[in-house]
Write an enzyme that holds these catalytic residues in place. Structure first.
Site, PDB file in Angstrom:
ATOM      1  N   CYS A  54       0.831  -1.204   0.000  1.00 51.45           N
ATOM      2  CA  CYS A  54       0.000   0.000   0.000  1.00 51.45           C
ATOM      3  C   CYS A  54       0.867   1.255   0.000  1.00 51.45           C
ATOM      4  CB  CYS A  54      -0.933  -0.003   1.209  1.00 51.45           C
ATOM      5  SG  CYS A  54      -1.975   1.466   1.329  1.00 51.45           S
ATOM      6  N   CYS A  61      -9.146  -5.398  10.824  1.00 50.42           N
ATOM      7  CA  CYS A  61      -9.356  -5.902  12.181  1.00 50.42           C
ATOM      8  C   CYS A  61     -10.365  -7.041  12.249  1.00 50.42           C
ATOM      9  CB  CYS A  61      -9.805  -4.760  13.086  1.00 50.42           C
ATOM     10  SG  CYS A  61     -11.198  -3.837  12.424  1.00 50.42           S
TER      11      CYS A  61
END
Length: 360
Positions: A109, A210
């Site tokens: 990223c 998450c």
């Protein structure tokens, strides 16, 4: 100092990028913020707090970024990078797990999205700026003796993020500023509290996602064998992507074992997970491909350095041996635990980040 220099800063809604923006403005730069949007509800929302991860519902983060921009009286642009993120980061994430490797999406990223597509997309809107800044804990310098930019560790070694930045190119380093490189996290928090930043008490994000990684992978079950080093079947798995090197709990074994067992190998070709003892996890060498040298020219002969095989890994003495196909062989002075295919190994010489590559 060039007080008229224009700086574009990536604002995440967190405390680090907010303080970085504040420091730049205080130094007299003309600062503009941009917030990267990568979430388009293509997955079920993770059942956890929004700020625990990068990938997830981001309305709260964008709202906080706007509050920060208003507080600092700087303009803010929200930049949609969701399509590119899915194509460049998430597709690679899925492909790597399918092949039995454990990728690091944050490194990818940074290289392609945060320091590539994001500032480029803002430039396409017609906004001009001289440098791009983020709240990363790292430092950049220029070495006149080699005529190259160097990536250096942050002053706060506990927060140092250079492991995730080794793929930045010379061009990117020349166009980037890391205002927090000379500060500790505690100092950054104190600055935020002192000036009353909206994100002063916001917790740090913990992971890129998450929720359950299977939310992203979405692979159908593909049962296979769990075996020991001798090929004896000890259990079954529903997909190799549920395992990573060094995993100990939830292995799906048919019965109890005398000694703790760990995943020591994952074979996509055989659809097989191999387990062994802790001693089996140690390796004295590895090979890395997709090597990127951020602060030096590609070496033509063996160099001695320290190397990290994961973010929390203590840098260990190693010899990096260039190969003809541009990969490198790395030989450690001492065997290292849980060398994991798909993860990155990053090379250091004192505080300088030399480069790194992907473990195969």
């Amino acid at each position: 100092m060039e007080t008229e220099m224009k700086i574009l800063i990536g604002l995440s809604g967190g405390v680090d990028s907010a303080v970085a923006a504040y420091l730049l403005k205080k130094q007299g730069y003309e600062v503009t913020g941009t917030t990267m949007s990568i979430w388009d509800n293509f997955l079920p929302a993770p059942k956890t707090k929004v700020n625990d991860s990068c990938l997830g519902p981001e309305n709260e983060n964008i709202e906080t970024a706007h509050k920060i921009a208003d507080f600092l009286t700087i303009p803010l642009y929200v930049t949609d990078c969701s399509g590119e993120y899915k194509k460049v980061v998430l597709e690679n994430f899925r492909n790597e797990y399918k092949e039995g490797r454990t990728p690091n999406p944050c490194i990818r990223c940074n290289a392609y999205i945060k320091f590539g597509i994001l500032p480029a997309a803002v430039k396409k809107t017609g906004l001009s700026f001289d440098k791009f800044a983020t709240g990363h804990y790292a430092n950049i310098g220029f070495d006149s003796s080699t005529n190259m930019y160097k990536l250096y560790k942050a002053a706060d070694l506990n927060k140092d993020q250079t492991y995730f930045l080794y793929r930045l190119t010379q061009k990117t380093l020349s166009e980037t500023i890391f205002p927090l490189g000379i500060y500790t996290k505690e100092q950054v928090r104190n600055i935020a509290k002192k000036i009353g930043l909206p994100s002063a008490e916001k917790p740090d994000s913990q992971d890129f996602y998450c929720g359950d990684y299977n939310d992203i992978l979405q692979f159908p079950a593909n049962p296979g064998n769990i075996v020991d080093k001798n090929g004896r079947v000890l259990g079954k798995h529903n997909g190799i992507w549920n395992y990573t090197i060094g995993k100990r709990k939830g292995l799906g074994l048919l019965g109890g074992t005398k000694d703790p067992l760990y995943v020591i190998n994952i074979s996509a070709k055989q659809n097989m997970v191999t387990i062994g003892t802790k001693e089996d996890l140690y390796s004295s060498s590895l090979t890395a491909k997709k090597v990127s040298w951020c602060s030096i020219l590609p070496p033509k002969k063996t160099i001695e350095a320290t190397a990290k095989i994961r973010r929390q890994h203590k840098p260990e003495k190693a010899f990096i041996i260039p190969q003809e196909d541009s990969s490198v062989k790395v030989e450690f002075a001492q065997p290292q635990m849980s060398v994991t295919a798909g993860q990155s190994i990053v090379f250091y010489k004192d505080d300088t980040v030399l480069g790194g590559g992907v473990i195969i």
